[in-house]
Design a protein around this motif. Structure first.
Motif, PDB file in Angstrom:
ATOM      1  N   SER A 180       1.849  -1.385   7.422  1.00 62.13           N
ATOM      2  CA  SER A 180       0.774  -1.534   6.472  1.00 62.13           C
ATOM      3  C   SER A 180       0.276  -2.863   6.209  1.00 62.13           C
ATOM      4  O   SER A 180       1.169  -3.749   6.005  1.00 62.13           O
ATOM      5  CB  SER A 180       0.853  -0.717   5.278  1.00 62.13           C
TER       6      SER A 180
ATOM      7  N   THR B  97      -2.802   5.645   0.632  1.00 55.52           N
ATOM      8  CA  THR B  97      -3.764   4.572   0.694  1.00 55.52           C
ATOM      9  C   THR B  97      -3.910   3.888   2.159  1.00 55.52           C
ATOM     10  O   THR B  97      -4.780   3.018   2.308  1.00 55.52           O
ATOM     11  CB  THR B  97      -3.741   3.519  -0.698  1.00 55.52           C
ATOM     12  N   ILE B  98      -3.010   4.066   3.098  1.00 55.01           N
ATOM     13  CA  ILE B  98      -2.987   3.388   4.310  1.00 55.01           C
ATOM     14  C   ILE B  98      -4.129   4.126   5.182  1.00 55.01           C
ATOM     15  O   ILE B  98      -4.164   5.377   5.446  1.00 55.01           O
ATOM     16  CB  ILE B  98      -1.533   3.645   4.827  1.00 55.01           C
ATOM     17  N   THR B  99      -4.950   3.485   5.544  1.00 56.15           N
ATOM     18  CA  THR B  99      -6.144   3.952   6.333  1.00 56.15           C
ATOM     19  C   THR B  99      -5.863   3.631   7.889  1.00 56.15           C
ATOM     20  O   THR B  99      -5.733   2.519   8.306  1.00 56.15           O
ATOM     21  CB  THR B  99      -7.378   3.279   6.037  1.00 56.15           C
TER      22      THR B  99
ATOM     23  N   GLU C  22       1.647   5.155   0.967  1.00 58.92           N
ATOM     24  CA  GLU C  22       1.389   5.994   2.056  1.00 58.92           C
ATOM     25  C   GLU C  22      -0.042   6.740   2.038  1.00 58.92           C
ATOM     26  O   GLU C  22      -0.741   6.848   3.066  1.00 58.92           O
ATOM     27  CB  GLU C  22       2.461   7.297   2.188  1.00 58.92           C
TER      28      GLU C  22
ATOM     29  N   GLY D  73      -3.924  -2.498   3.481  1.00 65.50           N
ATOM     30  CA  GLY D  73      -4.233  -0.971   3.343  1.00 65.50           C
ATOM     31  C   GLY D  73      -4.584  -0.416   4.444  1.00 65.50           C
ATOM     32  O   GLY D  73      -4.943   0.789   4.430  1.00 65.50           O
ATOM     33  N   TYR D  74      -4.215  -0.817   5.662  1.00 65.28           N
ATOM     34  CA  TYR D  74      -4.593  -0.295   6.938  1.00 65.28           C
ATOM     35  C   TYR D  74      -3.328   0.020   7.812  1.00 65.28           C
ATOM     36  O   TYR D  74      -2.177  -1.168   7.527  1.00 65.28           O
ATOM     37  CB  TYR D  74      -5.476  -0.977   7.856  1.00 65.28           C
ATOM     38  N   ALA D  75      -3.276   0.769   8.688  1.00 67.26           N
ATOM     39  CA  ALA D  75      -1.965   0.914   9.515  1.00 67.26           C
ATOM     40  C   ALA D  75      -2.279   0.040  10.776  1.00 67.26           C
ATOM     41  O   ALA D  75      -3.195   0.239  11.540  1.00 67.26           O
ATOM     42  CB  ALA D  75      -1.722   2.343  10.019  1.00 67.26           C
TER      43      ALA D  75
ATOM     44  N   ASP E 242      -5.960   3.275  16.150  1.00 69.62           N
ATOM     45  CA  ASP E 242      -4.643   3.680  15.559  1.00 69.62           C
ATOM     46  C   ASP E 242      -3.734   4.462  16.970  1.00 69.62           C
ATOM     47  O   ASP E 242      -2.644   3.937  17.242  1.00 69.62           O
ATOM     48  CB  ASP E 242      -4.807   4.600  14.609  1.00 69.62           C
TER      49      ASP E 242
ATOM     50  N   HIS F 203      -9.895  -4.332  10.880  1.00 68.16           N
ATOM     51  CA  HIS F 203      -9.484  -4.320   9.324  1.00 68.16           C
ATOM     52  C   HIS F 203     -10.577  -5.373   8.454  1.00 68.16           C
ATOM     53  O   HIS F 203     -10.843  -5.103   7.402  1.00 68.16           O
ATOM     54  CB  HIS F 203      -8.254  -4.642   8.758  1.00 68.16           C
TER      55      HIS F 203
ATOM     56  N   ALA G  41       0.780  -1.002  -0.122  1.00 68.27           N
ATOM     57  CA  ALA G  41       0.006  -0.064   0.057  1.00 68.27           C
ATOM     58  C   ALA G  41       1.079   1.228   0.072  1.00 68.27           C
ATOM     59  O   ALA G  41       2.085   1.181   0.576  1.00 68.27           O
ATOM     60  CB  ALA G  41      -1.013  -0.119   1.153  1.00 68.27           C
TER      61      ALA G  41
END
Length: 373
Positions: A27, A8-10, A6, A30-32, A15, A58, A4
């Motif tokens: 990542s 597009t990282i959700t 930077e 697509g998520y942190a 968080d 996620h 992913a």
């Protein structure tokens, strides 16, 4: 891991909480997400002995309503959905026309809908695929306002029942609604570590308070993706995108338990002809466990040999903290799939010895109804 950028990282609802707990973030899908807090080995062993808290927000949470939703879902899933009792759940597979696996998932019948949890990396593809193939009268809701936690380990029931009395009455693959701090939680006795434990669907605006209340219990520590992966590998549980894909099928993947008797007899699900033919004739390849001799782990993609013959590849592998040695799973030609078969795996240009081993590598400790105490 899913690549992913930077942009597009959700971030997930927890968080900031993860970072405050000292998590190292990566990542994923697509998520942190937290890969570890104090270390993968320590977190793995803590979960096996106590209770570990995992953020799995996620993943996709879906609900289906409409007359005949269960029957409609059976056109895509090979599992018995129509006979599933209220508050009972089942592992199943989303299949394509050839019998390939789109995703693996959990499906639960609730009083007023059917609830499904799908993998985070595939959830949007899953949603599109199901919208395309389900009848228009079946409504699907993506529950984006819900977070999802997993509390896993032998002391999970002690910690959670202290906060949410009544969950201790659930057995493995049972679920129910419970009230906590003014919110309704949907709690199932399930998970993906091989341990007893729970998955908890919670409104996103309540998830931080619940996560903190859980780790405030002496039995509970936050656990990252690294230990989640090593725990599920020890438990012999496949991971979509690695051990399962559109190129694999339920028979080769040794997941025929997900096809109940009526479905095998009647068919009627996506890819049924190909799958039932393979069930009758036997698959060309099979997913197997591999016990590796020595200390060098075999990773995904490593080639598996019988003598000079290439017979398969590793799909997951690493050091198993509870076992004390490297383990792996992969696909091999069916003729070499019997437990005890001696093979070799090519790692860093050298061959290492391995033996086909029964899975799970560590016993499952689910809280099953009627099981001996």
């Amino acid at each position: 891991m899913t690549e992913a950028t930077e942009e597009t990282i959700t971030p997930l609802p927890l968080d900031g909480w993860h970072r405050a707990q000292g998590a190292r973030m990566v990542s994923f899908a697509g998520y942190a997400m937290p890969i570890q807090y104090e270390g993968i080995m320590a977190e793995h062993l803590w979960t096996r002995e106590n209770a570990g808290l995992f953020d799995v927000s996620h993943m996709g949470q879906l609900s289906f309503t409409g007359e005949g939703a269960d029957k409609a879902l059976e056109t895509l899933l090979p599992g018995e959905i129509q006979a599933l009792g209220v508050d009972r759940m089942r592992y199943s597979l989303l299949l394509d026309e050839t019998g390939g696996i789109h995703d693996d998932l959990m499906v639960t019948r609730r009083a007023n809908d059917i609830y499904m949890v799908v993998n985070g990396a595939t959830k949007f593809d899953d949603i599109g695929y199901m919208r395309e193939h389900l009848p228009d009268e079946i409504s699907m809701n993506h529950m984006e306002d819900q977070a999802l936690l997993a509390l896993q380990g032998p002391k999970a029931v002690t910690a959670l029942s202290r906060l949410v009395p009544g969950v201790e009455a659930l057995y493995f693959m049972q679920a129910g609604a419970f009230e906590w701090d003014g919110a309704t939680l949907w709690v199932s006795r399930s998970g993906y570590t091989g341990e007893d434990g729970f998955e908890i669907s919670v409104p996103a605006d309540k998830v931080e308070a619940l996560a903190q209340a859980l780790v405030d219990q002496d039995e509970v520590k936050p656990i990252g993706l690294g230990a989640r992966d090593s725990l599920r590998l020890e438990a012999g549980l496949p991971l979509y995108g690695h051990d399962l894909s559109l190129e694999t099928d339920p028979v080769s993947a040794d997941l025929t338990f997900a096809m109940q008797k009526r479905r095998r007899e009647e068919g009627g699900f996506m890819g049924a002809d190909a799958i039932l033919r393979k069930l009758a004739d036997g698959p060309a390849t099979k997913r197997v466990g591999l016990a590796i001799e020595g200390r060098l782990p075999a990773r995904e993609g490593a080639e598996i040999y019988a003598g000079d013959t290439l017979i398969g590849a590793v799909t997951s592998g690493g050091f198993a903290p509870s076992v004390g040695e490297p383990i792996a799973m992969g696909y091999v030609d069916a003729a070499y799939s019997a437990p005890g078969t001696r093979l070799q795996i090519e790692v860093r240009g050298k061959r290492i010895d391995a033996v086909v081993a029964p899975m799970p590598f560590v016993p499952h400790r689910y809280h099953r109804k009627g099981a001996a105490k």
